[in-house]
Design an enzyme around this catalytic site. Structure first.
Site, PDB file in Angstrom:
ATOM      1  N   SER A  13      54.643  34.676  39.273  1.00 63.52           N
ATOM      2  CA  SER A  13      54.967  32.978  39.247  1.00 63.52           C
ATOM      3  C   SER A  13      55.546  32.587  38.325  1.00 63.52           C
ATOM      4  CB  SER A  13      53.706  32.276  40.231  1.00 63.52           C
ATOM      5  OG  SER A  13      53.131  31.850  39.112  1.00 63.52           O
ATOM      6  N   MET A  15      58.455  32.458  35.300  1.00 63.22           N
ATOM      7  CA  MET A  15      60.203  32.406  35.184  1.00 63.22           C
ATOM      8  C   MET A  15      60.718  33.597  34.432  1.00 63.22           C
ATOM      9  SD  MET A  15      62.113  29.402  33.347  1.00 63.22           S
ATOM     10  CE  MET A  15      61.453  27.726  34.602  1.00 63.22           C
ATOM     11  N   THR A  16      59.615  34.629  34.493  1.00 59.47           N
ATOM     12  CA  THR A  16      60.073  35.903  33.864  1.00 59.47           C
ATOM     13  C   THR A  16      59.771  37.144  35.407  1.00 59.47           C
ATOM     14  OG1 THR A  16      59.215  35.921  31.397  1.00 59.47           O
ATOM     15  CG2 THR A  16      59.633  37.566  32.274  1.00 59.47           C
ATOM     16  N   CYS A 153      62.080  37.555  23.392  1.00 58.04           N
ATOM     17  CA  CYS A 153      63.606  37.501  23.632  1.00 58.04           C
ATOM     18  C   CYS A 153      64.480  37.076  22.249  1.00 58.04           C
ATOM     19  CB  CYS A 153      63.785  36.544  24.784  1.00 58.04           C
ATOM     20  SG  CYS A 153      62.992  34.690  24.353  1.00 58.04           S
ATOM     21  N   ASN A 323      68.197  35.194  27.782  1.00 59.55           N
ATOM     22  CA  ASN A 323      66.618  35.671  27.411  1.00 59.55           C
ATOM     23  C   ASN A 323      65.630  35.581  28.406  1.00 59.55           C
ATOM     24  OD1 ASN A 323      67.695  32.767  28.576  1.00 59.55           O
ATOM     25  ND2 ASN A 323      65.515  32.070  28.295  1.00 59.55           N
TER      26      ASN A 323
END
EC number: 1.2.1.103
Lengths: 355, 355, 355, 355
Positions: A13, A15-16, A153, A323
């Site tokens: 859930s 961002m990645t 990143c 990223n």
């Protein structure tokens, strides 16, 4: 492929995790079997990621307590550092391929985990098994591997900018390299904090943890692999006002009698086999076409530039990446492709989005 | 003051000129007598600067050919580099105080102008007369001066970040300093170009002219003034996605046996008399309060931070300023105040605007 | 003034409180005696507002439980809606002037509070005492007043755009007015939430609560004051990607035989006495100079425009303001000035900041 | 497909042309044969579009004078309005399929061209042949069509927001619809202008041409097709601070005795067959999930929401799209797919990119 590879995502859930779901939605050979989230358990994937409404329509978030780790072929770990280290070790032992997007398997030296990430590694025996999933350097080793550690990143950008300087031995290794990083707000993930709100981050430019970024340890490990000796490398990250992208500037001093033409050879040679690194020499008289995060958004491409200041003997290597793709989910899918025998670029061929 | 000082502005339709008009509008002792612009000649000031509608209501732009340079007490030169050098020399000889916001009088070494700015200086005899208008270093000399050269924005940030490192002699002077600069879009002024349009600049991060920025020469000259010897200093500027502000990160190596406490002394001592430099040590355990351009917008304040990476012996000094105020028009008004006997902070006391 | 007015601020660590502190820092006749914050109690003001470091150097946040409300001449209430209503009533009764930036005293009809703000008003008897602090309409009444209710930011923009349409009676009152509002992220304050983080807000454009914004009630009340009858007015706010500013677009249908020239008269006449409203007619052939939030940032100025679409008989009035100055703290200081006998523009004369 | 469809692009160096190239790079059945640009003739495609470096490696821009329009199967016209009208007519007559992204074939009433676009249409006979390429309404007609006119970006958003209101007849048609549009900077294309530079556009919110936007004529034509009668519709566009996306808010009055449940039916029914419109009712008590341009970036998806203000009888329909994909190049590729017998979503299935 006869049947689709079944994948599970731990921590889907954030961002990645969202980026992983986005990329896998275009991958013809993978089916996401489960995706975990404590906060969203029982809810459809688009609750956390409204842009994915219409994809994964049958899939609801599962609590991590309820998954059967053995029922998938590959598991992606997008949990916070330290949280998933034991779970993926269990998966590994059950023969499930593991692609770990956290820092948990990036460093081979177990003594670094308490210091940099605040936890004692539960499975130091597996650290040597993990392949650091940077295609340009460990691409061969990833083929058929069972455990991949996806680079951070900032580390990805730092290494892409600095590696040719080290591999070619054109710089003064005693002075070493200082990598100045400019990072987007999505690096901080989706957990709200006092400083991450829009009005205070937009228009901002400021350093953070400038006394030793943990991604430096990854970069040092990789550069040591390249040349068989240690290197003085520092990484100073800065938060700048954009939502996606990292730009790393690797500053160093050239050895005597080394100049622009040697730098051209160093970068050209290092990236000669890469399909996704765009090498961009910068010098007076050349067309103006700098490496820019704007040119790689949404893609695996890296733009790597370099310039020499003849008078002072300095060289700077630059690397611009997305990223969340090159620095996280895209590199994870690349690793999975290599590990499971897919074409390595499957699902990763879309051009960048600009503007 | 018995009567207002009369000021003229050369090149008042650009961004620096606009900022000068904005600041002078709150200055109780100055009256803008004329403001030049070829493009807007005959039109009110708010045609170029709509935010200033309601101020300078009687003032229209004048063509530069029609001004009487002798009728003012002070002239500000905000023309492009090279264009106003002779005009302000004439003003100077007529006894008019000159505050030059271009690069025309910043460098004392006339041989640098052809190389860095593409013109042979018409009045090399005046270069030694000009005071470099950086309050922290040349504040005393500005009092009563007749010709002030306002520092470049990137140079201002670079010097504020690096000067304590040099003055305190805590760094390895042979390795020198690399200043990595993150600059806002307003640095490029108001002339449109292919790369300055919003959709291509927003979300972008990219280096420009990374082979030797001309502001480095200013910084080197100032640092030489400080310690009486040359210094290897490079300046690598990057365009980032914000409209105002510069953040400079000055990277160096500490000499042996020098650490954080010496750095604390170096910065504290250098800025101990300053009312507008906020010194911010950064280290693990200290409250998180980084130097941030967001904290100084619209003001003369500079936020200067520093951090030491003990393991590698590196130090980074940071400086965040508003490029249009501290890096241009505000520093110009400060110079004028000092030259004409005003309180030095007159018109410059407003707090920054945030968010 | 013989001695400075002593002011207290309730809720001074949020964005509105910060803006109030910023503006009062330039006000020559006011001394901030105390500023409350539970979260920051005991800490200096610059802990919450790092841009104010160097100002209010002796002032630390006080817990609201520890203040003596009677020791100040004026109290500003910047607490969340409903929280400060009783406290300021107590201040009022002690003879302290009250400038309330919350919604607590904006509406004269007590029945609206439970419905719109979720609380029963503790002091309905004072609602008629409160002067709605919009200078253009209630400026006279503010002089010497004891209790001022500062308009909401969206309401301020909506009223400035729509009032001339109503006052001049050039529109079809039965169809009424739809005000479409574009609002900056700082409207949401400094409390972090899932949707307020930078990466999810930057680049976003979306409506919120489009079924009846509570600021509509304020606007309706004011317009009724103007013409003595009710008006159908809706307000539909949208979050757009900027940190400061509100743009309101008030759409209506013109009555028969009414056109652009009547609109010109309506707006010119309504704002003829205002020093801070810039009236900008928009029509084919006129110079392009639209009302823009960019032109008023950091200031009390409003840009009010209008345009007529002859074919369809539509008119749109526009108003662009700074939500934190004109829409909150600036209007509060204006009210204080009028209430206490200062020049009304004291502390509010700085030009806007652009870009 | 036995062999790839050969495509030519007129005007391929601008933003729409770049987006077309980006999308076609992922289309398995299309080969770009030529791409014209006067400015970049002879140079590789990545000169104008650096993000596409690595794609179209053999392709160089051609001057429009040197193309053979007959050697392709389909021609895309991304030239400025009016410039390509005759060329594509010639292509059409040679049996080449034409997808026109300019306004040249959008309006069936030839008398509108001089008024709205400043040119007399050279081929009014073809206006009736052109299919307006909005999938939801003209999808059937596009199959096998020979000439498609791609809707304008603002018109696309306006129609998607407003069409269910009109088709369902739930609104007062005499009062009509006012569409308030919030548009990204990429709508203005890549030609630099005084107002399009980053520092002046970022943070801005302002109306433009609020007296009759030419896209209103398209919307009116489409709505008339839907219900067989004229409709009073105005379109007021605003420039807001984002690089991609359009949000249209269509405001209207409901007929008596019509409320939220009728609106739910109207929108659900209108979009029941669509795979790419996400219908989002908004009301108190429903989960907060507004239509947001942020959720559709880089994709063909549209988010369509609506809300009813019971008290005033107002309804607002919203539509959020990506102006360059749904509002231009994506809709063009959809049209090509339908015209040439591809799967209609070929090349258009990637999920949106967020954040």
């Amino acid at each position: 492929m006869a049947r689709a590879v079944r994948a599970g995502i731990l921590g889907a859930s954030g961002m990645t995790g969202g980026e992983l779901l986005r990329i896998l939605a275009s991958h013809p050979g993978v089916e996401v079997e489960w995706a975990t989230s404590r906060e969203y358990a029982g809810k459809p994937v688009h609750t956390a990621h409204p842009h994915l409404r219409g994809f994964y329509t049958g899939l609801k978030y599962t609590s991590i307590d309820k998954i059967d780790i053995g029922e998938v072929d590959v598991v992606f770990n997008a949990l916070p550092h330290g949280v998933g280290a034991s779970i993926v070790a269990e998966a590994y032992e059950n023969g499930v391929r593991v692609v770990d997007l956290s820092a948990d398997y990036r460093l081979r030296d177990q003594s670094l985990y308490p210091k940099l990430y605040g936890f004692k590694h539960p499975r130091p025996d597996l650290l040597e098994e993990a392949i650091y999933a940077l295609p340009e350097i460990y691409g061969e080793k990833l083929r058929g591997a069972r455990l991949a550690a996806v680079p951070g990143c900032n580390a990805t950008a730092a290494i892409l900018a600095a590696a040719p300087l080290v591999a070619s031995k054109i710089i003064d290794m005693d002075v070493g390299i200082i990598v100045d990083v400019k990072a987007a707000s999505s690096e901080a993930g989706s957990k709200p904090s006092r400083h991450s709100i829009h009005p205070l981050r937009e228009g901002s430019a400021r350093p953070y943890t400038p006394w030793g970024h943990r991604h430096a340890a990854e970069a040092v490990q990789v550069l040591r692999d390249l040349v068989g000796r240690g290197i003085r490398l520092s990484l100073v990250p800065h938060a700048v006002s954009m939502t996606r992208g990292v730009l790393a500037s690797a500053h160093a001093l050239l050895r005597d009698n080394i100049g622009f033409s040697e730098a051209v050879r160093a970068y050209a040679s290092f990236y000669k086999d890469s399909q996704i690194v765009r090498v961009k020499p910068m010098a007076p008289g050349l067309p103006v076409d700098p490496p820019d995060v704007k040119n790689v958004i949404g893609s695996m491409f890296a733009e790597v530039g370099f310039a020499v200041e003849e008078e002072s003997g300095r060289i700077t290597g630059f690397a611009a990446i997305d990223n969340l793709v090159r620095g996280a989910a895209g590199q994870a899918v690349y690793a999975m492709n290599a590990m499971l025998g897919f074409d390595e670029w499957e699902g990763l061929r879309s051009p960048p989005l600009r503007p």
